[in-house]
Design an enzyme around this catalytic site. Structure first.
Site, PDB file in Angstrom:
ATOM      1  N   ARG A 125      20.629 -26.646  12.092  1.00 26.16           N
ATOM      2  CA  ARG A 125      19.221 -26.894  11.716  1.00 26.16           C
ATOM      3  C   ARG A 125      18.224 -26.372  12.741  1.00 26.16           C
ATOM      4  O   ARG A 125      17.124 -26.896  12.886  1.00 26.16           O
ATOM      5  CB  ARG A 125      18.957 -28.380  11.463  1.00 26.16           C
ATOM      6  N   LYS A 147       8.911 -13.701  11.905  1.00 23.22           N
ATOM      7  CA  LYS A 147       9.430 -13.495  10.552  1.00 23.22           C
ATOM      8  C   LYS A 147      10.895 -13.089  10.656  1.00 23.22           C
ATOM      9  O   LYS A 147      11.227 -12.091  11.304  1.00 23.22           O
ATOM     10  CB  LYS A 147       8.667 -12.391   9.842  1.00 23.22           C
ATOM     11  N   GLU A 189       4.909   2.190  12.362  1.00 26.09           N
ATOM     12  CA  GLU A 189       4.318   0.861  12.573  1.00 26.09           C
ATOM     13  C   GLU A 189       3.312   0.883  13.729  1.00 26.09           C
ATOM     14  O   GLU A 189       2.374   0.086  13.760  1.00 26.09           O
ATOM     15  CB  GLU A 189       5.413  -0.186  12.842  1.00 26.09           C
ATOM     16  N   LYS A 230      -0.338  -7.439  17.492  1.00 28.65           N
ATOM     17  CA  LYS A 230       0.429  -8.302  16.590  1.00 28.65           C
ATOM     18  C   LYS A 230       0.321  -9.767  17.023  1.00 28.65           C
ATOM     19  O   LYS A 230       0.193 -10.660  16.190  1.00 28.65           O
ATOM     20  CB  LYS A 230       1.891  -7.871  16.539  1.00 28.65           C
ATOM     21  N   GLU A 240       1.157 -16.345   7.576  1.00 31.87           N
ATOM     22  CA  GLU A 240       0.656 -15.370   6.621  1.00 31.87           C
ATOM     23  C   GLU A 240      -0.012 -16.007   5.418  1.00 31.87           C
ATOM     24  O   GLU A 240       0.384 -15.809   4.273  1.00 31.87           O
ATOM     25  CB  GLU A 240       1.789 -14.437   6.150  1.00 31.87           C
ATOM     26  N   ARG A 244      -2.872 -12.186   8.360  1.00 35.89           N
ATOM     27  CA  ARG A 244      -1.591 -11.584   8.725  1.00 35.89           C
ATOM     28  C   ARG A 244      -1.116 -10.604   7.650  1.00 35.89           C
ATOM     29  O   ARG A 244      -0.380  -9.658   7.941  1.00 35.89           O
ATOM     30  CB  ARG A 244      -0.525 -12.657   8.973  1.00 35.89           C
ATOM     31  N   ASN A 248       0.829  -5.852   6.373  1.00 33.44           N
ATOM     32  CA  ASN A 248       1.627  -5.268   5.297  1.00 33.44           C
ATOM     33  C   ASN A 248       1.044  -3.955   4.778  1.00 33.44           C
ATOM     34  O   ASN A 248       1.509  -3.438   3.757  1.00 33.44           O
ATOM     35  CB  ASN A 248       1.755  -6.264   4.142  1.00 33.44           C
ATOM     36  N   HIS A 251       3.196  -1.500   3.049  1.00 32.46           N
ATOM     37  CA  HIS A 251       4.506  -2.124   2.845  1.00 32.46           C
ATOM     38  C   HIS A 251       4.830  -2.430   1.387  1.00 32.46           C
ATOM     39  O   HIS A 251       6.005  -2.513   1.035  1.00 32.46           O
ATOM     40  CB  HIS A 251       4.627  -3.405   3.682  1.00 32.46           C
ATOM     41  N   HIS A 255       8.179  -1.028   0.395  1.00 25.29           N
ATOM     42  CA  HIS A 255       9.320  -1.861  -0.030  1.00 25.29           C
ATOM     43  C   HIS A 255       9.872  -1.391  -1.365  1.00 25.29           C
ATOM     44  O   HIS A 255      11.088  -1.374  -1.574  1.00 25.29           O
ATOM     45  CB  HIS A 255       8.899  -3.330  -0.136  1.00 25.29           C
ATOM     46  N   HIS A 269      13.044   2.194   6.828  1.00 23.71           N
ATOM     47  CA  HIS A 269      11.903   1.307   6.588  1.00 23.71           C
ATOM     48  C   HIS A 269      10.585   1.951   7.022  1.00 23.71           C
ATOM     49  O   HIS A 269       9.618   2.003   6.261  1.00 23.71           O
ATOM     50  CB  HIS A 269      12.115  -0.024   7.313  1.00 23.71           C
TER      51      HIS A 269
END
Lengths: 371, 371
Positions: A125, A147, A189, A230, A240, A244, A248, A251, A255, A269
């Protein structure tokens, strides 16, 4: 040479942490960890490739510092961000009898950071973890901000957790071992930060592009400026729910293209992001939002970096526009059926648009396929 | 009859939520949700058994309230807390195109709450969820406090997340459909709250045991008192870094026994806890910590509830003491190799002991096996 050239602090209250940037940090990690986190054991998660290049340096340093560790190696590549590999890493950490207070080290690129960070977040956990990003993409983007996750057959990064690292060590020496294609993919990026809201940074990148690629001091400065950027965004909007999402940029298109090419070597990517950023600028121009010359400048800059910028640059045959639209609709940024895109009013003027008409995206994509 | 008899507020700051307790709440859930969370879609996760008994009530209410939902059904039983079922639930939520702002409903006992809550926590990096516990164990224990997870071959609940629900609806009517064995297993967790630090509650339980089992008003009151107790502990120590560990009274022994019996019908979770609590009291007595008569009272009370209290009460053959010790050592509560147990100075006087000598546990278990 070992030196901490830059320190970026991510001020997230009880989840605050430092990003240390400089050459030789992986070899020095044993010393740094022994000092910062006495009495812990370590579970190193890495991939086949990094196990050959960086792992020996890390392990030698840990042993010299008298630290106890276990190593879990997974195959390199985006396919590793799977349920199966997640289970394998978690079970590896448990088999190594790591306890809740011990630490997971993610040694590798973005795939390893995402996978190992997610595994740490769900083992017992929640175990703490340390990012040791070895690719440019991971150093300037994925290792910062918490993330983590894996891919689903439904789309990329659809399964995961927000789990901040305890420390990030960005070893500039690791970048020397990257091939040019990987480095360029990460560079997409870097350019993104300028395109979002920092036109001065974009100008600086344009002036220092060769030095960044050849490994001069501008490289470390670029990494540090990206991490600082960042960090600011993550501090403002950790989960986000607002700004934030600007990160993207490129992206959503990217994606969809990555999914269409099977998350394979056909399109890395960062390459998807490069094409996606050009598409976002071009689409914004079509909508009368941004000057056409800015879209041209973005495309020229990314081309100079050796990046693909059009759908035609992707090897092999792309899926139908319907397929791409389905991937776009499944993106996490969809809310209540409307499409959300990061659009722009020009270089350094990106914004979140939550009511993009799918029909205009569809016809835009149809047109772009022909080019 | 529908009535919210008790409301327990779990004051966890931005993660605060209410526990509503009363009869008929599942049938009324549509109304309650439409009012509290307008405009959401729902992903209901339930098991084969509950799908027959409770799901029709829930679905009818959601439809009457005009709410949109999808249903994901998994097999009943502890074996469902697996990597495979986790993947299946997450993929089911994604296939239903649930978005980040939509809600997952965990309709079932502790297994469903743990599995669905964990799936919610990792789908799209975190969806909110609602607990609708249908077993006594889930109502008084597992649905409150945000512990979610699945089992590993290395041990129970070793993979998971802390993820608080947005709301808990404890429908007392659902308890009417439980068989006596299931109800008794849940009752072990009820008794636990008295044994930890509330001797007055234990006395009250002793006086009202028959009414609690027959379904009189004492049943609802017992559920509410347990929820209030658990809420206090969770508020004080959400991530189990201190006092929350007291809730594990009986659980270290219990988990080892559950593992040994394959998480099967041979020993339900609450039955393992019942035996574990008796063992914890007996061991404490052997160590000169607690009066022997308290251990006797605990055993007599749990027997009256129809619960197993000794190793000999478990059907079939137990594994070796070595096997049990290995399971105990893998428990999450192990720190730096020393064994942590919840011991007691008598009824209502439990405490955390972090330096239990494995050798004394081993010889104690050897002795207990003979009885």
């Amino acid at each position: 040479m070992t030196a901490i050239d830059h320190v970026v602090h991510v001020a997230l209250g009880e989840r605050a942490y430092d990003i240390l940037i400089g050459p030789g940090l992986i070899a020095e990690a044993g010393k740094i960890l022994a000092e910062r986190f006495p009495g812990r054991r370590y579970g190193i998660v890495t991939d086949d490739n990094v196990a050959r290049t960086q792992l020996p340096l890390l392990v030698a340093g840990l042993e010299a510092a008298g630290l106890d560790y276990a190593v879990i190696t997974v195959p390199a590549g985006e396919g590793t961000k799977s349920y199966q590999m997640l289970e394998s890493v978690v079970e590896g950490l448990l088999a190594a009898r790591l306890e809740r207070g011990d630490l997971v080290i993610a040694l590798g690129g973005g795939v390893i950071g995402d996978l190992a960070g997610f595994a740490a977040s769900i083992t017992r956990r929640g175990m703490d973890f340390i990012q040791m990003p070895t690719s440019l993409l991971a150093q300037v983007d994925s290792s910062v901000g918490g993330k983590t996750g894996i891919n689903s057959p439904h789309g990329k990064n659809l399964v995961g957790a927000f789990h901040q690292p305890l420390l990030v060590l960005a070893d500039l020496s690791a970048l020397d071992t990257l091939d040019r294609r990987q480095f360029a993919a990460g560079y997409a990026e870097v350019a993104k930060y300028g395109l979002i809201d920092d036109p001065e940074f974009f100008d600086w990148l344009d002036a220092h592009l060769d030095e960044i690629f050849s490994g001069g001091p501008a490289r470390g400065e670029a990494v540090a400026r990206c991490c600082a950027h960042k960090a600011r965004v993550v501090i403002e909007d950790e989960k986000e729910q607002g700004v934030r999402a600007l990160l993207n940029l490129g992206h959503t298109f990217g994606h969809a293209l990555e999914k269409d090419t099977g998350y394979s070597d056909r399109l890395l990517h960062g390459e998807g992001v490069s094409i996606g950023m050009v598409l976002a600028h071009r689409y914004s121009t079509r909508q009368g939002l941004a000057p056409g010359q800015d879209a041209g400048r973005v495309e020229a800059h990314l081309k100079r970096a050796g990046l693909p910028t059009t759908l035609g640059d992707i090897a092999g045959t792309l899926g139908s526009t319907d397929t791409l639209m389905a991937a776009i609709a499944q993106d996490k940024k969809v809310q209540r059926g409307a499409l959300t895109f990061i659009l722009t009013r020009g270089i350094g003027q990106a914004f979140i648009e939550k009511n993009v008409d799918p029909a205009t995206i569809r016809s835009f994509l149809d047109e772009m396929r022909g080019q």
